[in-house]
Write an enzyme that holds these catalytic residues in place. Structure first.
Site, PDB file in Angstrom:
ATOM      1  N   GLU A 199       1.067 -10.146  -5.857  1.00 24.19           N
ATOM      2  CA  GLU A 199      -0.220 -10.844  -6.268  1.00 24.19           C
ATOM      3  C   GLU A 199      -1.243  -9.671  -6.790  1.00 24.19           C
ATOM      4  OE1 GLU A 199      -1.190 -13.685  -6.384  1.00 24.19           O
ATOM      5  OE2 GLU A 199      -3.496 -13.922  -5.971  1.00 24.19           O
ATOM      6  N   ASP A 200      -1.293  -8.426  -5.873  1.00 23.34           N
ATOM      7  CA  ASP A 200      -2.411  -7.651  -5.988  1.00 23.34           C
ATOM      8  C   ASP A 200      -2.014  -6.282  -6.650  1.00 23.34           C
ATOM      9  OD1 ASP A 200      -4.107  -9.496  -4.988  1.00 23.34           O
ATOM     10  OD2 ASP A 200      -3.889  -8.762  -3.079  1.00 23.34           O
TER      11      ASP A 200
END
Ligand code: MN
Length: 696
Positions: free
Chosen positions: A76-77
């Site tokens: 996600e990051d």
């Protein structure tokens, strides 16, 4: 922060077979991928996944879950991809990380209750493996523990509310009471700071006043049970601020009126001792009958097992006592998570029922569908959850299509739907949606729902809306058609017809307004002469002489028949003057006049054939034709215009089928003769609105 070797050691403690090298690789991977990213606390970002992994070791979860916790934010990051994760840590971990990533993508939700309930169900349904949900809950718990570092009050509040509405109930649902309580405590502090301060303040006061009271009561309970020969552990505590607050709010009482602030837990070795302990406590102190609950013989849906009772201690104070075995206790506090730690043990008190089933199911399949079914979460099974591009969540029955989705969002959106993108790709409207799909509806103000959609929509709302819209559209078109026909009629009355005259005519005909009149004309529910009479009373008497206007009375003569014999133009082939005709005479009946190529004749009938021909003056008969129109606004009106220009009256008009992009109409038309009908067919074929026109 947990160090690398500490984390690995913790796992090896309860799982000596764990792959040490792989755990180390995962630790290094998350440190590298998150690089110099920082948390709001100023800590390096990777401290967060490491702490989440630590929480998972507390639950003694398996190696894949620990690695998933370490990697849960990388996709996600950071620049890491699922493919990359799979290559390094295998398909199982990749699937788990992908699951957590999916859950993380959907946190910007509207605040109303319905959405929160939906989202809880969604998260459950989406957690294809229960371990995905466990990592997500630990992720949220750690974020709550570090929430105070976030500077923006609004953001803290939003996260706290989400936790209270979604994640704490979810933790409860899967029986993880410890997570639930801590989440509620931390969220409560953010959401109701005044109430939180008041309650924690009062609890401190009580402590200062008689701090030893909890211990004293716990000791008294332990002694009473020891005297009866029971070996137990007793712990006592004040209730959590949030549960006290909930009682105050539910019962509308003050802090002082919440009587059972203290709660005690009696942990026994086996089930029999639970019931013995209960009997002894009830004989030593008075108990409150309505408060007694036996969740051992009847566990809660999430597997919670315990005896609950409330005692009146020293004739004044109400205390709550929970009695359970140690195994029950572990399961109660950590719910679903506990089975990983306990599945190897031979459970002395005979862990039965749903949890054993659940363990078997989870072990056998890691399949959310089965899991949900067996834990009575089946109610969500026949539902799917889909999102608008902005993150709005909609719950629909399984098999729902983008058309259902559009109508669920808004009837107006459904009415304007022309297409859909699912997860960014153009897909047919009949595509069945999957859980978690993002659906973007492509709309056009000029679009209309199609009758054919009824073949694939599944929701009642879509069905009703489509039917209503199609009816409305049909009516609109018939009104439009009526308008064209009306112009023709109006041209034949000896007066100029304005809006006012139309209104008055409608009134005379006892209709609600001009639209109703046009509808009646378009749908051939009213005779032209009646319309003319309503417009200009008494005018039709003169009009019948007009040679351009087909008379309502047919003037037909047939040669070859004995004068005076009744005859009838057949309804099956609709012969018009100019057609070659034959008569069929049946005994006791009149003569049916058919076109020579009528199918009925080809099939042979039990009747006399008569050679007939049209009389010289024969004018006016009903011809039937089929016209295939492009399904677009105005097409029907264009056809009606052609009939009007050719002075042909429509007697019936029927939409026989819709086959996108066509509408097929069957029309009965009053024509003068074959030449007239042929002229009309040619005019239709020449029109842009008509794909095909033929006699039937
Ligand atoms: Mn996280």
């Amino acid at each position: 922060m947990l160090r690398q070797y500490e984390l690995v050691e913790r796992v090896l403690e309860y799982d000596p077979d764990a792959d040490e090298a792989l755990l180390n690789r995962a630790y290094v991977y998350t440190v590298q991928k998150h690089g110099s990213q920082k948390r709001a606390s100023g800590d390096p970002y990777f401290s967060h996944p490491v702490e989440v992994a630590g929480l998972m070791t507390d639950l003694q979860l398996d190696q894949d879950t620990i690695i998933t916790a370490l990697l849960h934010d990388t996709v996600e990051d950071t620049l890491a991809t699922i493919e990359d994760v799979e290559e390094n840590f295998g398909p199982d971990v990749a699937r788990l990380v992908d699951g957590v990533t999916k859950l993380s993508k959907i946190e910007a939700m509207p605040e109303d209750e319905r959405a929160a309930e939906n989202l809880r169900k969604f998260l459950l349904a989406m957690s294809e493996d229960i371990r995905v949900l466990l990592v997500k809950l630990a992720d949220r718990l750690h974020n709550m523990r570090t929430l105070h570092f976030i500077k923006k009050a609004e953001k803290r509040r939003r996260i706290a509310k989400e936790t209270m509405d979604i994640y704490a109930p979810l933790a409860e649902r899967v029986g993880m009471y410890e997570y639930m309580r801590e989440m509620q405590f931390l969220a409560f502090e953010q959401l109701e700071p005044d109430a939180f301060k008041m309650i924690t303040g009062r609890l401190e006061q009580i402590h200062e006043h008689d701090g030893g009271q909890v211990d004293a009561i716990a000791l008294a309970i332990k002694q009473a049970l020891a005297e009866a020969g029971l070996k137990v552990e007793v712990s006592g505590r004040e209730k959590h601020p949030f549960s006290i607050w909930k009682k105050m709010a539910e019962r509308h009482v003050s802090f002082e009126q919440v009587t059972d602030i203290m709660a005690f837990r009696v942990i026994t070795d086996n089930v029999a001792d639970c019931y013995s302990a209960m009997g002894i406590l009830h004989s030593v102190w008075q108990f409150i009958p309505g408060k007694f609950k036996d969740y051992i013989s009847t566990p809660k849906n999430n597997g919670y097992r315990s005896i609950h009772t409330s005692l009146i201690y020293e004739n004044s104070m109400r205390v709550e006592v929970q009695i359970r075995t140690n195994t029950m206790h572990q399961t109660n506090e950590f719910g679903l998570a506990a089975h990983w730690a306990y599945k190897q043990d031979d459970q002395p008190d005979g862990q039965v029922g749903w949890l054993r089933d659940l363990i078997e199911i989870v072990d056998a399949s890691h399949d959310a569908e089965e899991l949900l079914e067996h834990t009575r979460m089946a109610i969500y099974q026949d539902r799917i959850f889909a999102f608008t591009p902005k993150g709005g969540l909609f719950q629909l029955p399984k098999g729902s299509t983008p058309a259902d989705f559009a109508f669920a969002v808004h009837t107006e959106l459904g009415n304007q739907t022309v297409g859909a993108k699912i997860n960014g790709r153009h897909m047919p409207l009949r595509t069945a949606l999957n859980n978690g799909d993002v659906v973007e509806i492509i709309k056009s103000k000029k679009a209309n729902p199609q009758l054919s959609w009824l073949g694939f929509v599944v929701t009642g709302k879509a069905r009703a809306a489509i039917k209503r819209a199609v009816r409305l559209k049909e009516r609109e078109e018939v009104v439009e058609l009526g308008g064209k026909l009306f112009e023709e009629i109006a041209a034949h009355v000896p007066a100029k017809i304005g809006k006012k005259a139309i209104k008055e005519a409608a009134k005379r005909l006892k209709m609600d307004g001009p639209d109703d009149l046009m509808y009646a004309i378009g749908a051939a529910k009213i005779e032209n002469s009646d319309v003319m009479e309503a417009l200009v009373p008494g005018c039709t008497a003169e009009m019948e002489e007009d040679p351009n206007w087909p008379s309502q009375d047919k003037a037909i003569s047939i040669r070859g028949l004995t004068p005076g014999v009744a005859f009838q133009l057949s309804e099956c082939c609709h012969p018009v003057p100019g057609d070659r005709i034959v008569g069929l005479r049946k005994r006791g009946e009149g003569v049916e006049v058919h076109a020579i190529d009528c199918l009925k004749l080809a099939n042979g009938v039990d009747a006399d054939w008569l050679d007939l021909s049209w009389g010289k003056k024969s004018k006016g008969a009903v011809g039937r034709l089929r016209a295939t129109l492009y399904d677009r606004p105005g097409a029907l009106a264009e056809m009606a215009g052609i009939f009007a220009q050719n002075l042909a009256n429509i007697t019936t008009l029927e939409l026989s089928q819709t086959e996108h992009p066509f509408g097929v109409y069957e029309v009965d038309l009053e024509v003068q003769d074959l030449a007239h009908l042929t002229r009309i067919l040619s005019a239709l074929r020449a029109s842009d609105a008509v794909a095909q026109a033929e006699r039937i």
